[in-house]
Design a protein around this motif. Structure first.
Motif, mmCIF file in Angstrom:
data_model
loop_
_atom_site.group_PDB
_atom_site.id
_atom_site.type_symbol
_atom_site.label_atom_id
_atom_site.label_comp_id
_atom_site.label_asym_id
_atom_site.label_seq_id
_atom_site.Cartn_x
_atom_site.Cartn_y
_atom_site.Cartn_z
ATOM 1 N N ALA A 24 0.788 -1.161 0.049
ATOM 2 C CA ALA A 24 0.023 0.157 0.024
ATOM 3 C C ALA A 24 0.659 1.197 0.008
ATOM 4 C CB ALA A 24 -0.878 -0.148 1.315
ATOM 5 N N ASN A 25 2.289 1.195 0.396
ATOM 6 C CA ASN A 25 2.923 2.430 0.643
ATOM 7 C C ASN A 25 4.121 2.288 -0.434
ATOM 8 O OD1 ASN A 25 1.749 4.099 2.856
ATOM 9 N ND2 ASN A 25 1.482 2.039 3.480
ATOM 10 N N ILE A 26 4.534 1.169 -1.284
ATOM 11 C CA ILE A 26 5.535 1.223 -1.906
ATOM 12 C C ILE A 26 5.665 2.212 -3.222
ATOM 13 C CG2 ILE A 26 4.523 -0.473 -3.763
ATOM 14 C CD1 ILE A 26 8.257 -0.647 -2.228
ATOM 15 N N GLU A 27 4.399 2.772 -3.424
ATOM 16 C CA GLU A 27 4.644 3.940 -4.533
ATOM 17 C C GLU A 27 5.303 4.966 -3.994
ATOM 18 O OE1 GLU A 27 0.295 6.262 -4.212
ATOM 19 O OE2 GLU A 27 0.154 3.940 -4.498
ATOM 20 N N HIS A 28 5.566 5.189 -2.720
ATOM 21 C CA HIS A 28 6.275 6.442 -2.001
ATOM 22 C C HIS A 28 7.512 6.021 -1.671
ATOM 23 C CE1 HIS A 28 2.248 8.450 -1.581
ATOM 24 N NE2 HIS A 28 1.828 7.523 -1.142
ATOM 25 N N GLY A 29 8.069 4.898 -2.283
ATOM 26 C CA GLY A 29 9.547 4.450 -2.442
ATOM 27 C C GLY A 29 9.421 3.324 -1.333
ATOM 28 N N TYR A 30 10.665 2.513 -1.790
ATOM 29 C CA TYR A 30 11.115 1.232 -0.924
ATOM 30 C C TYR A 30 10.900 1.612 0.612
ATOM 31 C CZ TYR A 30 13.058 -2.974 0.154
ATOM 32 O OH TYR A 30 13.527 -4.129 0.939
ATOM 33 N N VAL A 100 -4.643 0.711 7.190
ATOM 34 C CA VAL A 100 -5.104 -0.057 8.442
ATOM 35 C C VAL A 100 -6.439 -0.439 8.423
ATOM 36 C CG1 VAL A 100 -3.834 1.418 10.051
ATOM 37 C CG2 VAL A 100 -6.042 2.164 9.524
ATOM 38 N N LEU A 101 -7.123 -0.050 7.329
ATOM 39 C CA LEU A 101 -8.507 -0.408 7.026
ATOM 40 C C LEU A 101 -8.581 -2.242 6.944
ATOM 41 C CD1 LEU A 101 -11.527 0.694 6.839
ATOM 42 C CD2 LEU A 101 -10.947 0.827 4.584
ATOM 43 N N PRO A 102 -7.920 -2.744 6.078
ATOM 44 C CA PRO A 102 -8.011 -3.969 5.916
ATOM 45 C C PRO A 102 -7.934 -4.778 7.575
ATOM 46 C CG PRO A 102 -6.539 -3.394 4.329
ATOM 47 C CD PRO A 102 -6.899 -2.176 5.360
ATOM 48 N N ILE A 105 -11.254 -4.297 9.526
ATOM 49 C CA ILE A 105 -12.289 -4.971 8.714
ATOM 50 C C ILE A 105 -11.999 -6.406 9.171
ATOM 51 C CG2 ILE A 105 -13.333 -5.990 6.691
ATOM 52 C CD1 ILE A 105 -12.658 -3.126 5.621
ATOM 53 N N TRP A 106 -10.946 -6.906 8.737
ATOM 54 C CA TRP A 106 -10.677 -8.251 9.199
ATOM 55 C C TRP A 106 -10.546 -8.652 10.574
ATOM 56 C CZ3 TRP A 106 -12.845 -11.307 5.462
ATOM 57 C CH2 TRP A 106 -12.710 -10.751 4.422
ATOM 58 N N GLY A 107 -9.872 -7.766 11.239
ATOM 59 C CA GLY A 107 -9.852 -7.985 12.444
ATOM 60 C C GLY A 107 -10.825 -8.231 13.268
ATOM 61 N N SER A 108 -12.064 -7.351 12.802
ATOM 62 C CA SER A 108 -13.442 -7.473 13.508
ATOM 63 C C SER A 108 -14.023 -8.836 12.939
ATOM 64 C CB SER A 108 -14.217 -6.398 12.852
ATOM 65 O OG SER A 108 -13.819 -4.864 13.346
#
Length: 121
Positions: A24-30, A100-102, A105-108
């Motif tokens: 989800a964050n790789i587009e902002h660099g490694y 954090v959303l997944p 959701i899945w934690g719930s």
């Protein structure tokens, strides 16, 4: 859902959510991907382990049934919402909600399954 231990569940959470946060964050660099993935993976491990144990403890402490399920889930949900948001805010994670959303959701879903399974025993 087959019977598993909280430690196995926590290890699976580390791999799943750490990988997701990296992606989800790789587009902002490694480096941003690696930091977000590491934070989310470590948090997912610790929180899954602790939340499972706490939810089951609260369930038992409240006498089981729907009151125990509701109390165990409610307390755990608040923790699942606040802590990762704060950690990623401090770390300045670029895509906090996507990160954090997944887990929320899945934690719930996970908590409801664990608590309902425990209620059937």
């Amino acid at each position: 859902m087959p019977h598993t231990t909280p430690l196995i569940n926590a290890s699976m959470a580390l791999l799943l959510y750490g990988s997701w946060a990296f992606y989800a964050n790789i587009e902002h660099g490694y480096a941003a991907g690696l930091i977000a993935g590491s934070l989310q993976g470590i948090y997912a491990f610790g929180s899954t382990l602790c939340i499972t144990l706490v939810a089951l403890w609260v369930y038992k402490r409240c006498g089981g049934g729907m009151i125990g399920i509701s109390a165990g889930f409610g307390l755990s949900f608040i923790v699942m919402l606040i802590i990762p948001w704060a950690v990623h805010s401090i770390a300045d994670t670029p895509n906090k909600l996507q990160t954090v959303l997944p887990g929320i959701i899945w934690g719930s879903v996970y908590l409801m399954v664990i608590l309902h399974q425990h209620a059937k025993k």
